[in-house]
Enzyme design. Structure first.
Site, PDB file in Angstrom:
ATOM      1  N   HIS A 199       0.818  -1.226   0.000  1.00 46.54           N
ATOM      2  CA  HIS A 199       0.000   0.000   0.000  1.00 46.54           C
ATOM      3  C   HIS A 199       0.851   1.276   0.000  1.00 46.54           C
ATOM      4  O   HIS A 199       0.303   2.363  -0.212  1.00 46.54           O
ATOM      5  CB  HIS A 199      -0.921   0.028   1.220  1.00 46.54           C
TER       6      HIS A 199
ATOM      7  N   ASP B 244      -2.656 -10.796  -2.216  1.00 46.38           N
ATOM      8  CA  ASP B 244      -3.205 -10.239  -0.978  1.00 46.38           C
ATOM      9  C   ASP B 244      -4.681  -9.889  -1.207  1.00 46.38           C
ATOM     10  O   ASP B 244      -5.067  -9.498  -2.307  1.00 46.38           O
ATOM     11  CB  ASP B 244      -2.420  -8.988  -0.607  1.00 46.38           C
TER      12      ASP B 244
ATOM     13  N   HIS C 100      -6.264  -7.384  -0.282  1.00 55.32           N
ATOM     14  CA  HIS C 100      -6.413  -5.955  -0.546  1.00 55.32           C
ATOM     15  C   HIS C 100      -5.605  -5.567  -1.794  1.00 55.32           C
ATOM     16  O   HIS C 100      -4.507  -6.083  -1.998  1.00 55.32           O
ATOM     17  CB  HIS C 100      -5.922  -5.136   0.648  1.00 55.32           C
TER      18      HIS C 100
ATOM     19  N   ASP D 198      -3.923 -12.919   3.871  1.00 59.24           N
ATOM     20  CA  ASP D 198      -5.246 -12.497   4.321  1.00 59.24           C
ATOM     21  C   ASP D 198      -6.329 -12.874   3.318  1.00 59.24           C
ATOM     22  O   ASP D 198      -7.516 -12.644   3.566  1.00 59.24           O
ATOM     23  CB  ASP D 198      -5.288 -10.993   4.615  1.00 59.24           C
TER      24      ASP D 198
END
Length: 301
Positions: A123, A159, A161, A242
């Site tokens: 991120h 991931d 996200h 995740d």
């Protein structure tokens, strides 16, 4: 066959505070899982050297790095609502970037490697920390690989996200291609299918709760599209666990065997190019360890 697992003790030193999901126990769980006796013949342990400022400045401007270092040396503080620095977070961030770079070096030598990076990185924008991420480890690793002669780098991000930072850092550079499958809509709100960069971005936004096989198939389909008419010299996996069923911050339905299947399939698709995993998210400690074990076992097979 063994695969190098690259680590550094300072990755434990970043401490966002009690109750934060991105806690030091994450990397401890990964390392403990990979040290289990049944993986003894599959893992070669390699301690990293922390990244130098010059390495990180290939990705992040000096002024931003000054802010991070100054905040840590001053005792820490909040960069946003969820991204918190402690007094040793700068040391941990440089160690994580160094782990990613070391994994690239070992991967080029051996064909595969895994970097136990923490804090995570996908991120992180050029001059902004967010989403628990301070430095973009996988892009630092990609730029290091290019310095070592691996001109074309494919990044595959599983991931849960979207790696908005990774996309923003590479979307204008045709020498790097980025594939991401992620829960959508979900944090950070980016990663729509029509975000294509200069034709080098391949997003696979998917809702939660689909059948496992759908996620497995769709990610590999996007990898095939990215490789159509283009050969990767090195493949980096932003390995976020995740996306496993039961993680508290996601809603995908995958299990560790799916990560192993992906790993094997990615190796087959880019052979003889090296494949290197870089740890991203994963917030249930048992799931995180199980996912990392499956990924590393497949790298070593």
């Amino acid at each position: 066959m063994t695969t190098p697992v690259v680590w550094h003790a300072a990755c434990r030193l970043h401490d966002p505070g009690p109750g934060h999901p991105e806690r030091p126990a994450r990397v401890e769980a990964v390392l403990a899982g990979l040290r289990a006796p049944d993986l003894g013949s599959a893992v070669e342990w390699c301690e990293a050297t922390p990244a130098a400022r010059t390495d990180v400045e290939r990705v992040h401007p000096a002024g931003y790095l000054d802010v991070l270092e100054r905040m840590a040396r001053g005792g820490g503080g909040a960069l946003d609502a969820g991204t918190i620095m402690s007094s040793r977070s700068w040391d941990a961030a440089l160690a994580a970037a160094g782990v990613a770079m070391g994994a690239v070096e070992r991967g080029i030598e051996r064909g595969t490697a895994f970097g136990a990076t923490r804090p995570p990185g996908h991120h992180a924008l050029a001059a902004r920390a967010m989403g628990f991420c301070l430095l973009n480890n996988v892009v630092v690793a990609a730029r290091h690989a290019q310095q070592l002669g691996k001109a074309r780098v494919l990044i595959v991000d599983w991931d849960v996200h979207h790696g908005n930072g990774t996309q923003a850092l590479v979307e204008s550079d045709p020498s790097i291609r980025y594939v991401s499958m992620h829960q959508y809509p979900w944090y950070p709100g980016t990663g729509a299918e029509d975000e294509r960069g200069v034709g080098n971005v391949f997003n696979v936004p998917r809702p939660p709760g689909l059948a496992r096989e759908t996620y497995v198939r769709d990610l590999l389909g996007a990898v095939d599209a990215a490789l159509d008419g283009w050969r990767a010299d090195l493949l980096l996996v932003s390995a976020g666990f995740d996306s496993l069923a039961g993680d508290p911050l996601g809603g995908f339905t995958l299990d560790p065997e799916d990560m192993a299947r992906w790993t094997t399939a990615l190796r087959e698709r880019v052979a003889p190019a090296p494949v290197v995993g870089v740890l991203e998210g994963g917030y249930d400690l048992d799931l995180l360890a199980a996912g990392a074990r499956a990924h590393v076992r497949a790298l070593a097979s």
